[in-house]
Design a protein around this motif. Structure first.
Motif, PDB file in Angstrom:
ATOM      1  N   PRO A 111       6.937 -25.018  22.105  1.00  0.00           N
ATOM      2  CA  PRO A 111       6.693 -23.584  21.879  1.00  0.00           C
ATOM      3  C   PRO A 111       6.529 -22.793  23.174  1.00  0.00           C
ATOM      4  O   PRO A 111       6.894 -21.602  23.221  1.00  0.00           O
ATOM      5  N   SER A 113       8.769 -19.601  24.090  1.00  0.00           N
ATOM      6  CA  SER A 113       8.130 -18.314  24.389  1.00  0.00           C
ATOM      7  C   SER A 113       8.610 -17.768  25.725  1.00  0.00           C
ATOM      8  O   SER A 113       8.762 -16.543  25.885  1.00  0.00           O
ATOM      9  N   HIS A 153       8.043 -13.815  26.076  1.00  0.00           N
ATOM     10  CA  HIS A 153       6.620 -13.610  25.768  1.00  0.00           C
ATOM     11  C   HIS A 153       5.692 -14.240  26.807  1.00  0.00           C
ATOM     12  O   HIS A 153       4.517 -13.874  26.881  1.00  0.00           O
ATOM     13  N   LEU A 154       6.209 -15.201  27.587  1.00  0.00           N
ATOM     14  CA  LEU A 154       5.417 -15.844  28.628  1.00  0.00           C
ATOM     15  C   LEU A 154       6.192 -15.813  29.931  1.00  0.00           C
ATOM     16  O   LEU A 154       7.433 -15.825  29.925  1.00  0.00           O
TER      17      LEU A 154
END
Length: 267
Positions: free
Chosen positions: A155, A159, A164-165
């Motif tokens: 994950p 991401s 998102h990261l």
């Protein structure tokens, strides 16, 4: 006058008590005394400890962990840091050499020999191996270590791809034995009586829940409950294996039993 033979004398009912009164050493020709009670108590006290004959997987794995912990303690700090980075199961290393880092990351203990996790690991693996054998114990440990690692790291990679990261999340220090230990705890609980099972799982569950509330290390805090549930999922197979192992006939005579003494008859 009829002279009675030795056979007639031995066959008389009055001769049986005399034969029973003969010491065992005199009838068998050798002394076979059981070990004294203090020795037996000492042997029982050592059963929780792993040994190379009864629990070879646990004993060998602990030796490896002791060696790597001593390396962490006394080797050059720069060398130790480099080796740990190469053993990390972050997304970057998993993408390059997944099998290598998955194996290498399980050879190090966070905190070294000073960590209480080493003591807990020795107790749990030793108890589990005595019930289900070395190969099955190793399989449970590896299953928890590998699956929980992939379930938490994949994950992170997704991401980062989704934005998102940051990309720095692909490079992080991640190693240790905790995922395999949690899977072994979950598996061991299924071999206990109901009361002990509830106490073990309840205490472990409370500890993991507190970690999730604090969430100081998100990947580890989520990976530990996953690994514990993986061990619980192994209950049906391990119970069957434990029952078969416990019911296997032993070739060795039960302790404390000896073959009946043979009384020499007349020549």
């Amino acid at each position: 006058m009829h002279q009675r033979t030795d056979r007639e004398i031995c066959e008389e009912p009055s001769a049986a008590p005399l034969l029973d009164a003969i010491p065992r050493q005199g009838r068998t020709g050798r002394a076979a005394a059981p070990p004294p009670p203090p020795v037996r108590r000492a042997c029982r006290g050592l059963r929780p400890l792993p040994t190379p004959t009864r629990t070879p997987f646990t004993f060998g794995y602990l030796l490896v962990l002791v060696a790597t912990s001593l390396f962490m303690e006394y080797a050059d700090p720069a060398t130790v840091a480099a080796v740990l980075r190469e053993s990390s199961t972050d997304v970057a290393h998993l993408g390059e050499a997944p099998l290598l880092v998955l194996a290498a990351s399980a050879l190090w203990v966070v905190g070294g020999l000073a960590s209480p996790m080493v003591f807990v690991l020795a107790l749990v693996l030793n108890a589990l191996e005595r019930r289900i054998g070395g190969w099955r114990t190793a399989a449970v440990f590896v299953l928890g270590h590998v699956v929980a690692t992939l379930a938490t790291e994949i994950p992170v990679g997704l991401s980062v791809v989704a934005g998102h990261l940051p990309e720095s999340s692909l490079h992080r220090l991640d190693y240790g034995i905790s995922f395999g230990l949690m899977a072994s705890v979950g598996a061991l609980a299924g071999l206990f009586a109901p009361l002990l099972r509830v106490l073990l799982l309840g205490g472990t569950g409370v500890m993991l829940a507190l970690d999730l509330v604090e969430l100081s290390n998100p990947l580890a805090d989520w990976g530990h409950p996953m690994a514990l549930l993986l061990g619980v999922a192994c209950w049906p197979l391990l119970r069957r294996a434990g029952a078969v192992r416990g019911a296997a006939p032993s070739r060795r005579a039960p302790r404390g039993t000896r073959p009946p003494a043979r009384v020499p008859g007349p020549r």
